[in-house]
Design a protein around this motif. Structure first.
Motif, PDB file in Angstrom:
ATOM      1  N   PRO A  43       9.834  -3.255   1.375  1.00 13.57           N
ATOM      2  CA  PRO A  43       8.337  -2.019   1.971  1.00 13.57           C
ATOM      3  C   PRO A  43       7.464  -1.865   0.806  1.00 13.57           C
ATOM      4  CG  PRO A  43      10.658  -1.223   2.355  1.00 13.57           C
ATOM      5  CD  PRO A  43      11.138  -2.982   1.455  1.00 13.57           C
ATOM      6  N   SER A  44       7.297  -2.372   0.149  1.00 13.49           N
ATOM      7  CA  SER A  44       6.433  -1.417  -1.201  1.00 13.49           C
ATOM      8  C   SER A  44       5.221  -2.858  -1.130  1.00 13.49           C
ATOM      9  CB  SER A  44       6.307  -1.145  -2.134  1.00 13.49           C
ATOM     10  OG  SER A  44       7.609  -2.880  -3.055  1.00 13.49           O
ATOM     11  N   ARG A  45       5.623  -4.362  -0.260  1.00 15.37           N
ATOM     12  CA  ARG A  45       4.942  -4.924   0.199  1.00 15.37           C
ATOM     13  C   ARG A  45       4.194  -4.778   0.841  1.00 15.37           C
ATOM     14  NH1 ARG A  45       4.561  -8.514  -4.429  1.00 15.37           N
ATOM     15  NH2 ARG A  45       5.737  -7.765  -6.352  1.00 15.37           N
ATOM     16  N   GLN A  50      -7.409   8.733   3.645  1.00 20.18           N
ATOM     17  CA  GLN A  50      -6.964   7.440   2.990  1.00 20.18           C
ATOM     18  C   GLN A  50      -5.865   7.197   4.040  1.00 20.18           C
ATOM     19  OE1 GLN A  50      -5.390   6.904  -0.750  1.00 20.18           O
ATOM     20  NE2 GLN A  50      -6.677   8.549  -1.601  1.00 20.18           N
ATOM     21  N   LEU A  51      -5.208   5.823   4.367  1.00 21.13           N
ATOM     22  CA  LEU A  51      -4.902   5.167   5.657  1.00 21.13           C
ATOM     23  C   LEU A  51      -4.052   3.977   4.814  1.00 21.13           C
ATOM     24  CD1 LEU A  51      -6.922   5.523   9.020  1.00 21.13           C
ATOM     25  CD2 LEU A  51      -5.153   7.201   8.333  1.00 21.13           C
ATOM     26  N   ASP A  52      -2.607   4.462   5.936  1.00 19.80           N
ATOM     27  CA  ASP A  52      -2.025   2.730   4.882  1.00 19.80           C
ATOM     28  C   ASP A  52      -1.817   1.439   5.841  1.00 19.80           C
ATOM     29  OD1 ASP A  52      -1.290   3.428   2.317  1.00 19.80           O
ATOM     30  OD2 ASP A  52       1.117   4.652   3.299  1.00 19.80           O
ATOM     31  N   PHE A  53      -2.519   0.639   5.820  1.00 19.23           N
ATOM     32  CA  PHE A  53      -2.409  -0.158   7.308  1.00 19.23           C
ATOM     33  C   PHE A  53      -1.534  -1.809   7.386  1.00 19.23           C
ATOM     34  CE2 PHE A  53      -6.327   1.523   6.298  1.00 19.23           C
ATOM     35  CZ  PHE A  53      -7.416   1.733   7.818  1.00 19.23           C
ATOM     36  N   PHE A  54      -1.242  -1.953   7.762  1.00 19.53           N
ATOM     37  CA  PHE A  54       0.147  -2.669   8.521  1.00 19.53           C
ATOM     38  C   PHE A  54      -0.329  -3.949  10.092  1.00 19.53           C
ATOM     39  CE2 PHE A  54       1.371   1.273   6.706  1.00 19.53           C
ATOM     40  CZ  PHE A  54       2.457   1.082   5.984  1.00 19.53           C
TER      41      PHE A  54
END
Length: 286
Positions: free
Chosen positions: A192-194, A175-179
């Motif tokens: 930040p949450s969006r 699992q990764l958070d993508f930006f």
């Protein structure tokens, strides 16, 4: 077909959910609702459901091909309430969700249907598919103050990155958070949450499954980008939603004369461009 509420739809026309995949389109305003519906109808969804308030107008020719449900798309938690209700009503069905002015692309989507894609993904024992929300924006905001233009659409060709997603016991497996995109370039205007651009927008419903407001599921395997043994297919959603919001918001609109920068490129409306940029991948699907 038109229904006055989701409850009435489930009571009178639940057979519309007998076969998937089913596309759920949430219209927050009137911008490009028709083109969003046309795009997803062309991809071969068995049913396309439009959630929209009464004031949103849709051409009659398109309405004959979709299910329209009267729905307050400005209400708090409106999307998760609808999605989770449908998950409970139609276990085992594949669903997809997006907002208006958003367009799904997957590898080879010009010659293969969404059914082809999900048949293969199911054979790989996957219950969800990672999609990246790729920001689209008009090249000339003076001519297009809404920032939405299908003819003059652009996207960032680089500037995307991922960070490990932490859990209670450390980094979560696969699992990764993508930006990236406009949410990264104009992060001072984005909560930040969006700021994440990953969304598990394609998933197979099952008993007990729930979607959260962070676009993650209560089943951790549904939030993984790949299975343990190899990479899987990923999709992308070309989305004007962030650009539209940044230009509609009084706190940001006057700070933005253009979204163009040295990494902007014209969007070709073709999956090959997204494959070439590394924004989607075919996995083992050739």
């Amino acid at each position: 077909m038109r229904y006055e509420s989701l409850e009435i739809f489930l009571k009178d026309s639940k057979d519309s959910l007998a076969k998937g995949p089913v596309a759920l389109i949430f219209a927050e305003d009137e911008i490009e609702v028709a083109s969003t519906l046309r795009h997803h109808l062309a991809q071969g969804f068995a049913t396309v459901i439009l959630f929209a308030p009464d004031e949103i107008d849709v051409p009659r020719g398109i309405l004959t091909k979709v299910v329209r449900i009267r729905y307050n798309t400005r209400a708090e938690n409106m999307l998760t309430r609808a999605v989770n209700t449908l998950i409970a009503a139609a276990p085992d069905i594949w669903f997809y969700y997006c907002y208006n002015a958003e367009y799904l692309f997957f590898p080879f989507c010009e010659t293969r249907t969404i059914g082809d894609l999900l048949t293969f993904h199911t054979e790989e024992r996957r219950g969800a598919m990672l999609s990246y929300v790729i920001d689209l924006y008009a090249g000339n905001l003076w001519d297009t103050p809404t920032a939405v233009s299908l003819e003059d659409a652009h996207l960032d060709r680089s500037g995307y990155y991922a960070l490990g997603r932490n859990g209670k016991d450390g980094p979560k497996d696969r699992q990764l958070d993508f930006f990236g995109g406009l949410r990264w370039r104009y992060e001072e205007h984005v909560e930040p949450s969006r700021r994440r651009i990953d969304r598990m927008s394609l998933f197979q419903a099952k008993k007990g499954l729930e979607l959260s407001e962070t676009h993650l599921f209560n089943d951790e395997e549904y939030n993984t980008y790949a299975c343990p043994w190899h990479n899987n297919i990923t999709a992308a959603i070309g989305s004007f939603r962030t650009a539209k919001a940044l230009k509609a918001n009084a706190g940001s609109t006057f700070d933005i004369d253009t979204f163009m920068w040295h990494n902007s490129t014209e969007f070709k409306w073709h999956s090959q461009q997204l494959l070439s940029l590394g924004l989607i991948e075919p996995g083992q699907w050739f």
